[in-house]
Motif scaffolding. Sequence first.
Motif, PDB file in Angstrom:
ATOM      1  N   UNK A 173     -99.775  92.523   5.479  1.00 43.60           N
ATOM      2  CA  UNK A 173     -98.489  92.178   6.080  1.00 43.60           C
ATOM      3  C   UNK A 173     -97.508  91.734   4.995  1.00 43.60           C
ATOM      4  N   UNK A 174     -96.754  92.673   4.439  1.00 45.53           N
ATOM      5  CA  UNK A 174     -95.799  92.362   3.377  1.00 45.53           C
ATOM      6  C   UNK A 174     -94.620  91.540   3.898  1.00 45.53           C
ATOM      7  N   UNK A 229     -94.719  89.041   6.027  1.00 43.17           N
ATOM      8  CA  UNK A 229     -95.108  87.639   5.974  1.00 43.17           C
ATOM      9  C   UNK A 229     -95.378  87.189   4.539  1.00 43.17           C
ATOM     10  N   UNK A 230     -95.880  88.088   3.709  1.00 43.92           N
ATOM     11  CA  UNK A 230     -96.131  87.739   2.316  1.00 43.92           C
ATOM     12  C   UNK A 230     -94.835  87.374   1.607  1.00 43.92           C
ATOM     13  N   UNK A 231     -93.783  88.156   1.832  1.00 42.97           N
ATOM     14  CA  UNK A 231     -92.490  87.862   1.221  1.00 42.97           C
ATOM     15  C   UNK A 231     -91.949  86.518   1.705  1.00 42.97           C
ATOM     16  N   UNK A 232     -92.086  86.248   2.993  1.00 37.41           N
ATOM     17  CA  UNK A 232     -91.640  84.965   3.531  1.00 37.41           C
ATOM     18  C   UNK A 232     -92.428  83.809   2.920  1.00 37.41           C
ATOM     19  N   UNK A 233     -93.719  84.020   2.718  1.00 35.43           N
ATOM     20  CA  UNK A 233     -94.558  82.978   2.143  1.00 35.43           C
ATOM     21  C   UNK A 233     -94.113  82.630   0.728  1.00 35.43           C
ATOM     22  N   UNK A 234     -93.771  83.636  -0.060  1.00 34.49           N
ATOM     23  CA  UNK A 234     -93.286  83.403  -1.423  1.00 34.49           C
ATOM     24  C   UNK A 234     -91.969  82.634  -1.392  1.00 34.49           C
ATOM     25  N   UNK A 235     -91.047  83.094  -0.558  1.00 37.80           N
ATOM     26  CA  UNK A 235     -89.727  82.465  -0.472  1.00 37.80           C
ATOM     27  C   UNK A 235     -89.837  81.022   0.007  1.00 37.80           C
ATOM     28  N   UNK A 261     -87.072  99.070   4.866  1.00 39.85           N
ATOM     29  CA  UNK A 261     -88.236  98.338   5.388  1.00 39.85           C
ATOM     30  C   UNK A 261     -88.114  98.099   6.890  1.00 39.85           C
ATOM     31  N   UNK A 262     -87.550  99.071   7.571  1.00 41.50           N
ATOM     32  CA  UNK A 262     -87.293  98.939   9.006  1.00 41.50           C
ATOM     33  C   UNK A 262     -88.547  98.579   9.799  1.00 41.50           C
ATOM     34  N   UNK A 263     -89.713  99.055   9.337  1.00 38.84           N
ATOM     35  CA  UNK A 263     -90.944  98.822  10.105  1.00 38.84           C
ATOM     36  C   UNK A 263     -91.309  97.343  10.175  1.00 38.84           C
ATOM     37  N   UNK A 264     -90.756  96.519   9.263  1.00 43.49           N
ATOM     38  CA  UNK A 264     -91.083  95.097   9.260  1.00 43.49           C
ATOM     39  C   UNK A 264     -90.251  94.306  10.262  1.00 43.49           C
ATOM     40  N   UNK A 265     -89.225  94.886  10.826  1.00 37.71           N
ATOM     41  CA  UNK A 265     -88.380  94.170  11.792  1.00 37.71           C
ATOM     42  C   UNK A 265     -89.186  93.735  13.002  1.00 37.71           C
ATOM     43  N   UNK A 266     -90.090  94.578  13.446  1.00 39.68           N
ATOM     44  CA  UNK A 266     -90.931  94.226  14.603  1.00 39.68           C
ATOM     45  C   UNK A 266     -91.823  93.041  14.299  1.00 39.68           C
ATOM     46  N   UNK A 267     -92.338  92.984  13.080  1.00 38.87           N
ATOM     47  CA  UNK A 267     -93.179  91.857  12.668  1.00 38.87           C
ATOM     48  C   UNK A 267     -92.370  90.556  12.740  1.00 38.87           C
ATOM     49  N   UNK A 303    -122.952  78.354   0.818  1.00 38.44           N
ATOM     50  CA  UNK A 303    -121.980  78.226   1.901  1.00 38.44           C
ATOM     51  C   UNK A 303    -120.624  77.759   1.353  1.00 38.44           C
ATOM     52  N   UNK A 304    -119.568  78.541   1.548  1.00 39.20           N
ATOM     53  CA  UNK A 304    -118.270  78.218   0.938  1.00 39.20           C
ATOM     54  C   UNK A 304    -117.529  77.105   1.673  1.00 39.20           C
ATOM     55  N   UNK A 305    -116.765  76.325   0.906  1.00 41.33           N
ATOM     56  CA  UNK A 305    -115.944  75.266   1.475  1.00 41.33           C
ATOM     57  C   UNK A 305    -114.604  75.223   0.766  1.00 41.33           C
ATOM     58  N   UNK A 306    -113.571  74.805   1.491  1.00 36.66           N
ATOM     59  CA  UNK A 306    -112.243  74.637   0.898  1.00 36.66           C
ATOM     60  C   UNK A 306    -111.455  73.633   1.712  1.00 36.66           C
ATOM     61  N   UNK A 307    -110.661  72.814   0.999  1.00 33.78           N
ATOM     62  CA  UNK A 307    -109.808  71.855   1.701  1.00 33.78           C
ATOM     63  C   UNK A 307    -108.342  72.265   1.644  1.00 33.78           C
ATOM     64  N   UNK A 308    -108.074  73.529   1.273  1.00 31.78           N
ATOM     65  CA  UNK A 308    -106.704  74.023   1.243  1.00 31.78           C
ATOM     66  C   UNK A 308    -106.187  74.248   2.666  1.00 31.78           C
ATOM     67  N   UNK A 309    -104.914  73.976   2.855  1.00 33.73           N
ATOM     68  CA  UNK A 309    -104.278  74.192   4.149  1.00 33.73           C
ATOM     69  C   UNK A 309    -103.098  75.143   3.994  1.00 33.73           C
ATOM     70  N   UNK A 310    -102.787  75.861   5.060  1.00 35.26           N
ATOM     71  CA  UNK A 310    -101.664  76.786   5.032  1.00 35.26           C
ATOM     72  C   UNK A 310    -100.351  76.030   4.869  1.00 35.26           C
ATOM     73  N   UNK A 311     -99.460  76.629   4.098  1.00 40.84           N
ATOM     74  CA  UNK A 311     -98.161  76.033   3.844  1.00 40.84           C
ATOM     75  C   UNK A 311     -97.096  76.636   4.753  1.00 40.84           C
ATOM     76  N   UNK A 312     -97.143  77.948   4.926  1.00 40.12           N
ATOM     77  CA  UNK A 312     -96.075  78.657   5.642  1.00 40.12           C
ATOM     78  C   UNK A 312     -96.250  78.552   7.150  1.00 40.12           C
ATOM     79  N   UNK A 313     -95.235  78.111   7.885  1.00 41.34           N
ATOM     80  CA  UNK A 313     -95.321  78.061   9.349  1.00 41.34           C
ATOM     81  C   UNK A 313     -95.505  79.462   9.936  1.00 41.34           C
ATOM     82  N   UNK A 314     -96.153  79.536  11.066  1.00 35.18           N
ATOM     83  CA  UNK A 314     -96.360  80.832  11.708  1.00 35.18           C
ATOM     84  C   UNK A 314     -95.127  81.273  12.491  1.00 35.18           C
ATOM     85  N   UNK A 315     -94.262  80.334  12.836  1.00 39.11           N
ATOM     86  CA  UNK A 315     -93.056  80.637  13.609  1.00 39.11           C
ATOM     87  C   UNK A 315     -91.866  80.766  12.666  1.00 39.11           C
TER      88      UNK A 315
END
Length: 283
Positions: A148-149, A151-157, A273-279, A241-253
């Motif tokens: 999902x590019x 959302x990836x772009x939004x995450x960077x920004x 990039x018209x196809x990303x408008x629906x996303x 068994x893997x473990x991580x205490x990292x949490x997501x930064x970018x809101x889903x909304x």
Amino acid sequence: MAQNNSVYTKRFQRNYLKGTIRYKLSAFWLGYLLELKSRLQHSFGKSEQPKQKFVIFTSGRSGSTLLVDLLNSSPDLQCDDELLKRRLAFPIPLIRSFAAQSEKDIYGFKLLSYQLLNVQTGIKDKHQFLDRLIQEEGYQLIHLSRDNKAKQALSIIYAFYRGQWHNQAGSKQKIAKRFELDPDVYLHFLSELKILEQFEQEMVRSREHLSLTYENDLSRPEQYNQSMQRIADYLGVTINRPESDLKKVTPSKLTDMISNKDALIAAVRNSPFEEYATVLEKM
């Protein structure tokens, strides 16, 4: 409200400018000094290489920090961060020296695609470099991508805007207000991600590798065990068994991040990039 929004928009612009300047100074001017320091520090160390080695080839905001964190939770494995984030005169010897310093039998590091494409200008033949890393240095290739590019772009920004790229449990989280995102800035990041995606596909297409995606392998904690088992099977090793205490930064909304959702979607619809408008509409 418009005045407040303008303040937060300027905050993003300021953070982005500062981040860009810091990146250019660090990536293109400090690398040689740090390389010399590293070579001097490691010159009298052991030269024996770990039994198993791997490189994670990926782009930013694809879950690579989470993946490294999960891998490092195993007591028999060490995965370093971005060894090539600064321009180097002799990248292979530096990689070799870092691997030799590892006390673990399994060693890896992260290589972001933009670093190989744009930072390491001394590496003229990118394919030859990767072949040498695999064939001569014995590294196995793990390719991590994000489908999902949009959302990836939004995450960077959004990370630029907050001035914080990762959250850990118990760490102080920076509170970020909504801001007005210039659609041209968003389209620029989408363009850059597309270029990197094409470069990554070109680099891994003809080489044996393990393919992982953020969506299928790292987006939810319940995926972690299976993903680590895939890596263990590929490397021929055992990973606990893997473990991580990292949490997501970018809101889903989307509206929790920006105040001009409709304008952004309209701009994307009238772009390549018209196809990303629906996303974006579903966020």
